[in-house]
Design a protein around this motif. Sequence first.
Motif, short mmCIF file in Angstrom:
data_model
loop_
_atom_site.label_atom_id
_atom_site.label_comp_id
_atom_site.label_asym_id
_atom_site.label_seq_id
_atom_site.Cartn_x
_atom_site.Cartn_y
_atom_site.Cartn_z
N ARG A 76 98.67 10.72 -105.51
CA ARG A 76 97.29 11.51 -105.10
C ARG A 76 97.16 12.89 -104.46
NH1 ARG A 76 93.29 10.33 -100.87
NH2 ARG A 76 91.07 10.70 -101.53
N GLN A 77 98.13 12.47 -103.33
CA GLN A 77 98.56 13.71 -102.34
C GLN A 77 98.68 14.72 -103.10
OE1 GLN A 77 100.95 11.39 -99.79
NE2 GLN A 77 99.14 11.46 -97.91
N ALA A 78 100.07 14.80 -104.08
CA ALA A 78 100.61 15.88 -104.56
C ALA A 78 99.40 16.57 -105.94
CB ALA A 78 101.64 15.26 -105.67
N VAL A 79 98.43 15.93 -106.14
CA VAL A 79 97.66 16.39 -106.93
C VAL A 79 96.60 16.83 -106.51
CG1 VAL A 79 95.57 15.47 -108.70
CG2 VAL A 79 97.83 14.27 -109.02
N ILE A 80 96.18 16.83 -104.82
CA ILE A 80 95.52 17.64 -103.86
C ILE A 80 95.91 18.98 -103.82
CG2 ILE A 80 93.67 17.73 -101.75
CD1 ILE A 80 93.76 14.35 -102.19
N GLY A 81 97.28 18.20 -103.67
CA GLY A 81 98.22 19.66 -103.63
C GLY A 81 97.67 20.52 -104.30
N VAL A 82 98.87 20.33 -105.47
CA VAL A 82 99.07 21.37 -106.63
C VAL A 82 97.38 21.34 -106.68
CG1 VAL A 82 99.72 21.32 -108.84
CG2 VAL A 82 101.23 20.20 -106.76
N PHE A 83 96.33 20.97 -107.25
CA PHE A 83 94.66 21.17 -107.48
C PHE A 83 94.77 22.93 -106.51
CE2 PHE A 83 90.62 21.32 -107.68
CZ PHE A 83 90.47 21.54 -109.21
N PHE A 84 94.47 22.56 -105.73
CA PHE A 84 94.18 23.31 -104.56
C PHE A 84 95.07 24.55 -104.79
CE2 PHE A 84 91.44 20.62 -102.97
CZ PHE A 84 89.70 20.92 -103.01
N MET A 85 95.70 24.50 -104.85
CA MET A 85 97.19 26.00 -104.66
C MET A 85 96.71 26.61 -106.42
SD MET A 85 101.14 25.63 -105.21
CE MET A 85 101.13 25.21 -106.13
N LEU A 86 96.73 25.37 -107.04
CA LEU A 86 96.47 26.78 -108.49
C LEU A 86 95.29 26.75 -108.91
CD1 LEU A 86 98.72 24.16 -111.25
CD2 LEU A 86 99.27 26.07 -110.26
#
Length: 194
Positions: A76-86
């Motif tokens: 979940r944290q990976a998805v949140i972080g990567v989503f905001f970055m991309l």
Amino acid sequence: MENNSLLRKEGAKLGIGLGILMIVLTIIPMYYYASSSSFWMVIIGPVITGFFLPLVLAILFTFRLRRKIGGYWSFRQAVIGVFFMLLVASVISSISGFVFEKYVEPDMRERYMRNIANNSIEYMEKSGADAEQIDAQLEKIDEQIEKAGEVNVVNSLRGLLISIIVVFVIALIFGALFKKERPIFQTISEEPQE
């Protein structure tokens, strides 16, 4: 680390850097592709600078983001972080692409497409293609040039909405690939320093 606001903040910061690199990988090579006489460079070059290099950069930035927040994160944290970055990178890239094509170099895409047409004709002639095949290919390219000339806010917003969906799917994939759970039996002395 359960602080999702830190993930969003760090993801957005890295997204700005990634977005700027994506601008560079899009705009600078375009000048070369619009004037190159190599058929393969005109066809394969944009795939490398428009897809493979941004993918590699996104992976490297994902590892950097994970390191910045302590080295461990859940799916979940990976998805949140990567989503905001991309997402930030995609918005920066889309806006700059719109401004570039609309105001800085409005004829760049047409020059590039004409160069593809010229190189395609030359390549087809060398390959022994007949005139009908060449004419059919020219018609397809002319249709693409007409569509490429339609740079407006509606098309750009539509492209941005599609890119948000693509970014979310990529974030899900990256989240699954790059999640790194904290070991259950990790001692306190082994915890990463912040």
